[in-house]
Scaffold this motif. Sequence first.
Motif, PDB file in Angstrom:
ATOM      1  N   SER A  77      65.444  41.363  16.179  1.00  0.00           N
ATOM      2  CA  SER A  77      64.395  40.241  15.809  1.00  0.00           C
ATOM      3  C   SER A  77      63.603  39.921  17.238  1.00  0.00           C
ATOM      4  O   SER A  77      64.141  39.964  18.280  1.00  0.00           O
ATOM      5  CB  SER A  77      64.843  39.072  15.398  1.00  0.00           C
ATOM      6  OG  SER A  77      65.802  38.340  16.076  1.00  0.00           O
ATOM      7  N   GLN A  78      62.543  39.157  16.818  1.00  0.00           N
ATOM      8  CA  GLN A  78      61.833  38.872  18.078  1.00  0.00           C
ATOM      9  C   GLN A  78      62.448  37.770  18.869  1.00  0.00           C
ATOM     10  O   GLN A  78      62.198  37.399  20.082  1.00  0.00           O
ATOM     11  CB  GLN A  78      60.189  38.264  17.700  1.00  0.00           C
ATOM     12  CG  GLN A  78      59.538  38.043  18.769  1.00  0.00           C
ATOM     13  CD  GLN A  78      59.590  36.011  19.189  1.00  0.00           C
ATOM     14  OE1 GLN A  78      59.758  35.567  18.361  1.00  0.00           O
ATOM     15  NE2 GLN A  78      59.506  36.009  20.638  1.00  0.00           N
ATOM     16  N   PRO A  79      62.805  36.675  18.251  1.00  0.00           N
ATOM     17  CA  PRO A  79      63.619  35.480  18.868  1.00  0.00           C
ATOM     18  C   PRO A  79      64.911  36.279  19.922  1.00  0.00           C
ATOM     19  O   PRO A  79      65.217  35.720  20.865  1.00  0.00           O
ATOM     20  CB  PRO A  79      64.073  34.724  17.922  1.00  0.00           C
ATOM     21  CG  PRO A  79      63.313  34.880  16.909  1.00  0.00           C
ATOM     22  CD  PRO A  79      62.899  36.273  16.768  1.00  0.00           C
ATOM     23  N   SER A  80      65.459  37.310  19.275  1.00  0.00           N
ATOM     24  CA  SER A  80      66.645  37.936  19.980  1.00  0.00           C
ATOM     25  C   SER A  80      66.064  38.708  21.365  1.00  0.00           C
ATOM     26  O   SER A  80      66.611  38.500  22.368  1.00  0.00           O
ATOM     27  CB  SER A  80      67.197  38.867  19.091  1.00  0.00           C
ATOM     28  OG  SER A  80      68.054  38.269  18.168  1.00  0.00           O
ATOM     29  N   VAL A  81      64.793  39.268  21.124  1.00  0.00           N
ATOM     30  CA  VAL A  81      64.020  39.809  22.475  1.00  0.00           C
ATOM     31  C   VAL A  81      63.915  38.674  23.240  1.00  0.00           C
ATOM     32  O   VAL A  81      64.322  38.888  24.648  1.00  0.00           O
ATOM     33  CB  VAL A  81      62.967  40.396  22.030  1.00  0.00           C
ATOM     34  CG1 VAL A  81      62.228  40.830  23.283  1.00  0.00           C
ATOM     35  CG2 VAL A  81      63.341  41.968  21.311  1.00  0.00           C
ATOM     36  N   SER A  82      63.445  37.514  23.092  1.00  0.00           N
ATOM     37  CA  SER A  82      63.081  36.455  23.825  1.00  0.00           C
ATOM     38  C   SER A  82      64.346  36.070  24.787  1.00  0.00           C
ATOM     39  O   SER A  82      64.469  35.880  25.987  1.00  0.00           O
ATOM     40  CB  SER A  82      62.453  35.587  23.084  1.00  0.00           C
ATOM     41  OG  SER A  82      62.101  34.331  24.188  1.00  0.00           O
TER      42      SER A  82
END
Length: 394
Positions: A77-82
């Motif tokens: 997910s994008q939050p995980s990437v961040s």
Amino acid sequence: MAARRNVLETMEDCELIKRYRLNREGIKLVVELVRDAITSPTNGNNPISPEIKCLATLRYLATGKMQLCNADDLGISQPSVSRAINQTINVLFRPHIIQQFIRFPLDIQHLHRIKANFMAIAGMPGVVGVIDGTHIKIIAPSIDEDVFVNRKKVHSINTQVVFDANFNMLDVVAKWPGATHDSRILMESGLRQHFERHHVPVGCHFLGDSGYPCKTWLLTPYLNPQPGAKLTYNIPQTYTKCCGERNWADETSVFMSSTAKFASPQRGQAQSLYAILHNLCKRRNIPQPEDDDDDEEDDDGDQHDDEFGRVEPSGLAFRDHFVNTHFSELAPAAGVRGEPVGAPRGRVGRGRAGRGRAVTGCAAGRGRAVRGGAAGRGRAGRGRARRGRRGRAV
């Protein structure tokens, strides 16, 4: 959500370099540097592996790619990437990791090797580094926006870099806003303390442009020198410095260019991480893809300010002594035709002069050879000048 993909298992080295600026072995080395610090303490909730976290971070640092696209590529997910990017960058920025890749050498043997490499470029003795300031563009910050505007009216971080003759970064200071002058950054850096507290042996010095103050450990060019020893000194000084700056900019642009996509000046720490990745590539001989984007701006030739760039008489006297010691015998008599008019155009060699050749002790331009060589545009012979060419053997 799509299954997670470990591209280390599916991509060839050439594909990895295009996307991450590192090959498989380089990526694995980065993973091992941070593995213990970024590994999840439990196996619950399907934790993201250190490999995936490093891949997400390297892709962002190398290209500035949107986190959502990065998430789609890796199957997270994008939050995980961040979170992965912030966690990995904070670990890589720890001093013990930075010092493995970026450290100005103080041991005599290492300094001798650096001096020999610089001497081979154009005959400048005693050089242990070229110092330069480069402006890395950033998005305008919301706080103290005015101090990040440089003299070209662009928001930037002014980054001080010292590199050797092989374009390895020896020191990086990436914390000053764009309005800060190069000379102030130097005066408040640890490098100044190394030299002025005599941690660096006598006879070692940097090369810098006229925006820096002339010191006993920092040689700058003369402004508008007349023919003679000063002009003879200026040519290899400028050629050595500019040759290094040009090649360094070409080799590091693949990392530095994505800094413009960072929204906050606090991301200036990322530039230190770029230096780590650059030096890692140099050590591992990892080729870099061509990058047409150039977001770096040099401020060569600035006049130093009154507060931090004050010219010291001791520095000027040392430069005069240095020139008289190393370049006075190589200087042509005033008024003689065929004096060098610029830096050599081609590669540097010893014992041959002509177009684009530099000879022991100084650089040779059109119409002049050094130490008994021939003058003119052609090859040099010992003790004779080519017939029909205007020039003089020295």
